[in-house]
Design an enzyme around this catalytic site. Sequence first.
Site, PDB file in Angstrom:
ATOM      1  N   HIS A   1       0.790  -1.231   0.000  1.00  0.00           N
ATOM      2  CA  HIS A   1       0.000   0.000   0.000  1.00  0.00           C
ATOM      3  C   HIS A   1       0.828   1.290   0.000  1.00  0.00           C
ATOM      4  CE1 HIS A   1      -2.985  -2.956   0.749  1.00  0.00           C
ATOM      5  NE2 HIS A   1      -3.849  -2.234   1.416  1.00  0.00           N
TER       6      HIS A   1
ATOM      7  N   GLY B   1      -0.915  -2.925  -5.404  1.00  0.00           N
ATOM      8  CA  GLY B   1      -1.792  -3.970  -4.880  1.00  0.00           C
ATOM      9  C   GLY B   1      -3.151  -3.429  -4.474  1.00  0.00           C
ATOM     10  N   HIS B   2      -3.187  -2.215  -3.987  1.00  0.00           N
ATOM     11  CA  HIS B   2      -4.457  -1.545  -3.689  1.00  0.00           C
ATOM     12  C   HIS B   2      -4.504  -0.271  -4.509  1.00  0.00           C
ATOM     13  CE1 HIS B   2      -7.995   0.033  -1.884  1.00  0.00           C
ATOM     14  NE2 HIS B   2      -7.975  -0.711  -0.806  1.00  0.00           N
TER      15      HIS B   2
ATOM     16  N   HIS C   1     -11.097  -7.983  -4.659  1.00  0.00           N
ATOM     17  CA  HIS C   1     -11.426  -7.083  -3.560  1.00  0.00           C
ATOM     18  C   HIS C   1     -12.286  -5.927  -4.065  1.00  0.00           C
ATOM     19  CE1 HIS C   1     -10.538  -3.956  -0.516  1.00  0.00           C
ATOM     20  NE2 HIS C   1     -10.352  -4.967   0.305  1.00  0.00           N
TER      21      HIS C   1
ATOM     22  N   GLU D   1     -13.485  -9.700   1.471  1.00  0.00           N
ATOM     23  CA  GLU D   1     -13.885  -8.318   1.202  1.00  0.00           C
ATOM     24  C   GLU D   1     -14.235  -8.101  -0.268  1.00  0.00           C
ATOM     25  OE1 GLU D   1     -10.881  -5.592   2.790  1.00  0.00           O
ATOM     26  OE2 GLU D   1     -11.831  -5.862   4.735  1.00  0.00           O
TER      27      GLU D   1
ATOM     28  N   GLU E   1     -18.985  -3.413   2.340  1.00  0.00           N
ATOM     29  CA  GLU E   1     -18.122  -2.495   3.083  1.00  0.00           C
ATOM     30  C   GLU E   1     -18.503  -1.065   2.742  1.00  0.00           C
ATOM     31  OE1 GLU E   1     -13.914  -3.243   2.604  1.00  0.00           O
ATOM     32  OE2 GLU E   1     -13.395  -1.263   3.400  1.00  0.00           O
TER      33      GLU E   1
ATOM     34  N   CYS F   1     -16.713   1.482   2.491  1.00  0.00           N
ATOM     35  CA  CYS F   1     -15.790   2.010   1.478  1.00  0.00           C
ATOM     36  C   CYS F   1     -16.189   1.572   0.062  1.00  0.00           C
ATOM     37  CB  CYS F   1     -14.364   1.527   1.734  1.00  0.00           C
ATOM     38  SG  CYS F   1     -13.566   2.305   3.139  1.00  0.00           S
TER      39      CYS F   1
ATOM     40  N   CYS G   1     -10.331   2.147   7.624  1.00  0.00           N
ATOM     41  CA  CYS G   1     -10.573   2.754   6.311  1.00  0.00           C
ATOM     42  C   CYS G   1     -11.967   3.357   6.221  1.00  0.00           C
ATOM     43  CB  CYS G   1     -10.369   1.721   5.214  1.00  0.00           C
ATOM     44  SG  CYS G   1     -11.343   0.218   5.421  1.00  0.00           S
ATOM     45  N   CYS G   2     -12.975   2.678   6.806  1.00  0.00           N
ATOM     46  CA  CYS G   2     -14.356   3.145   6.625  1.00  0.00           C
ATOM     47  C   CYS G   2     -14.647   4.445   7.381  1.00  0.00           C
ATOM     48  CB  CYS G   2     -15.344   2.052   6.996  1.00  0.00           C
ATOM     49  SG  CYS G   2     -15.250   0.605   5.915  1.00  0.00           S
TER      50      CYS G   2
HETATM   51 ZN    ZN Z   1     -13.440   0.488   4.512  1.00  0.00          ZN
END
Ligand code: ZN
Length: 659
Positions: free
Chosen positions: A164, A213-214, A276, A328, A344, A346, A412-413
């Site tokens: 990340h 990767g993200h 994801h 996820e 999620e 996000c 993250c959320c």
């Molecule tokens: Zn999140």
Amino acid sequence: MIRISLFSKILFAAFLFVVPQASLADSQFADERSEGQQKSFSQVPFTQVSIHDRFWSPRLENNALHTIPVCIDQIENQTGRMQNFERAGAGSGKHSGIFFDDSDVYKAIEGVAYSLMTKPDAQLERKMDEWIAKIASAQQPDGYLNTYFTLEKPAERWTDMDKHEMYCGGHMLEAAIAYYQATGKDTLLNVSRRFIDHMMLRFGPAGEHWVPGHEEIELALCKLYNLTGERRYLDFAHWLLEERGHGYGKMKGRKWNPKYYQDEVPVRELQHITGHAVRAMYLFCGMADVASNVEGTGYMKALNSLWYDVTHRHMYVTGGIGVAYRSEGFSVPYDLPNREAYCETCASIGMVLWNHRMNELCGDAKYADVLERSLYNGVLSGINLAGDRFFYVNPLESDGTHHRQEWYGCACCPSNVCRFIPSIGNYIYGTSRDALWVNLYVGSDVKCRVGRQDVWLEQETRMPWEGSVRLTFKSGMRGKLRLRVPAWSDGMTVSVNGRDVELEVDEHNYVVLKRRWRKGDVVEMKMQQSVFIIAADPHVKNNVGLRSIQRGPLVYCAEGIDNAAYDSISLSSETKFLPEEDAMLGGIVKLSCTEKEKSFTLIPYYAWDNREATPMRVWFPWTGGELKPKSDGWSTLKVEIMKKSRWIDVTPKSQQPSL
Ligand SMILES: [Zn+2]
């Protein structure tokens, strides 16, 4: 108390329609825009939109009063996220938390930036300046910035594509741009650009390969390109997208799973959603951004296939995506369990971000319909009414044990909600050369440029409770006013200065009003908000024999606390729905329902779990008999919906229960 029409309509939503899969690719995308075209419209940024709305203003207020302070407290006092920057700046100490925790700090700064626009706060701005100074101090001499690697593994920078580093860099860049736009201060922007320069020196056509990767950096680079006009940022975003699908992905200690990282094939060949959910959404945003600026990427065809796949086979009625037992991410098509939904927060935010971009590109209300569905249901359920508790996972059914928390180890959320809610101004208006577009109905003033004219329009509305909208020109405008016709709108009238006008609705479901607008001109829209009974595609095993309820953009649910006979709630074509205004839950329109001798109460899904802990469900047993897809009405309707890819439509008149 308002009493609104007392009837329901049977409806089959397209979001889960049975579709012969092979035929899609040929018919569905033939008429899509070619690559490299101009956007249909460009968003009017939040900096030019002032919100004064009965529904949204309290949410912006709560974000400023509660959500932002919660994030600041967690970042500074509870979790050590800010201390990581201090330690990295000082060059000593251990990193605390998860390797991507820096991103939460950046998202909080972005949220504060948006919030300062509507609610200036000198003290808060000073705090952000202090944070930014600490972030700047943690930047390494070569421009690198990531507190985890600087403190823990300086020798292992850029060795693991799942760590990340670019994701955090992307969030820093988004925060920097928002803070610059809100305050004019460019310290964080300069820090971010140095970090990007560092990346571009190492990676690229003449350097090393890299597959983030993200995903996230791609869309952030496009924002930087839009801000600066420097093509190299756009080219780097494009290059990063093109890196995917060639076997370059690698990580330390574990085997890279290309499917999970959307790295199986080059992105232009993507047809089906995998992996994801949040990463996928951010990837698609980056693809849309690059496609809108670069000729011949081939991305739009892929994005349209993906959009169809996501919205017709993988999306919940709440606009949420992702299944709990699939890391996820996505399961097989139509596997949409309600209690084990992941959804999620996000990912729903990602749905808003992506669908907004698709609408900018294609000017088609179907994207705004999905945006609105995710926004009012999947996103808003992610935060409680007070603004200080968060859901990470948003199931469609609970036994009463699923609750919002103040924070999460992986946060993250909460930090995403903190930056998303105050950015709502970005999604309301758009402009093109000769038109002002109204995509969302939110009380606000917009000041923007249409062609060479300065335009000022005021919007007043009682959405989402009533489909009435009043638009007042505070300046003149030569050009078109384009008003989105929401898919849930069950009949609509429009008047100009008190006179009804004949509706001209374009193929993308926008009302087009053209005249020489004068200061003081008033446009009034009335959109009928019926109660819709929604059936899922029969392929969705979890929802066979069940129905859900929607009114306007809101999906409704039942909570145990309102319903003594919660377990026996069922629906049929005889169910009566009475929308009633109620002061509870921050002010809602609840549905008081009667089904034969029984009565029960439904509330908007977003408002659940704000009182005593009780069970909740969105889908209810249907006792009115199955409506077979074989009937003529169904077939016609199905074909019609498929053609438009519209999400809600009423059954033909013959099947509608009368008043
Ligand atoms: Zn999140």
